[in-house]
Scaffold this active site. Structure first.
Site: not given
Length: 161
Positions: A35-36, A39, A58
């Site tokens: 997830h990170e 980004h 997101e």
């Protein structure tokens, strides 16, 4: 658990004892790292135009976390967990009278906290997953490459996607 809960205890979501950790903890850490990392592209390389488009950051990060884990750890069969953890949760929340679309008009930054929820994360990820499946992997990758290239170091809105 969902991706938006890990911010409460980031250390346990990034650090793991490989000898003494259960498989669910390992999967959780892999999802958070995916997830990170997402980004870096959806948030850093291309930034949302305004908070109204939070779901772009997101939703993509929440979808890509599963894509990363599936690629690195296919034995986890992580997409089945996506259905139970994100897709089903998004449908449950979307069925409520107080649901909202993935794109929510934000007039002032003080309203932002209201949209950091499972609709932005899980429903956003579910919509992206459906789009990926509908378009097909090859064309989806081509489209993402065009989007990220065109809007790199810039701001983007949902319509740009």
């Amino acid at each position: 658990m969902h991706a938006y809960f890990y911010c409460l205890n980031l250390e346990t979501a990034l650090l793991i004892d490989p000898k003494n950790s259960c498989s669910s903890s390992r999967q959780w850490v892999a999802l958070v790292v995916g997830h990170e990392l997402a980004h870096q592209w959806f948030g850093n390389l291309v930034t949302m135009e305004w908070w109204t488009h939070l779901w772009l950051n997101e939703g993509f990060a929440s979808w890509i976390e599963y894509l990363c884990v599936d690629h690195c750890f296919p034995e986890y069969d992580i997409w089945t967990q996506f259905v139970s953890a994100d897709y089903t949760r998004a449908q449950e929340l979307d069925a409520l009278d107080n649901s909202h679309p993935i794109e929510v008009s934000v007039g002032h930054p003080s309203e932002v906290d209201e949209i950091f929820d499972a609709i932005s994360y899980s429903k956003g990820a579910s919509v992206i997953r459906m789009l990926h499946d509908y378009i097909g992997d090859k064309d989806f990758k081509k489209g993402m490459n065009m989007y990220l290239t065109k809007f790199q170091q810039k701001n983007a809105a949902t319509g740009n996607l």
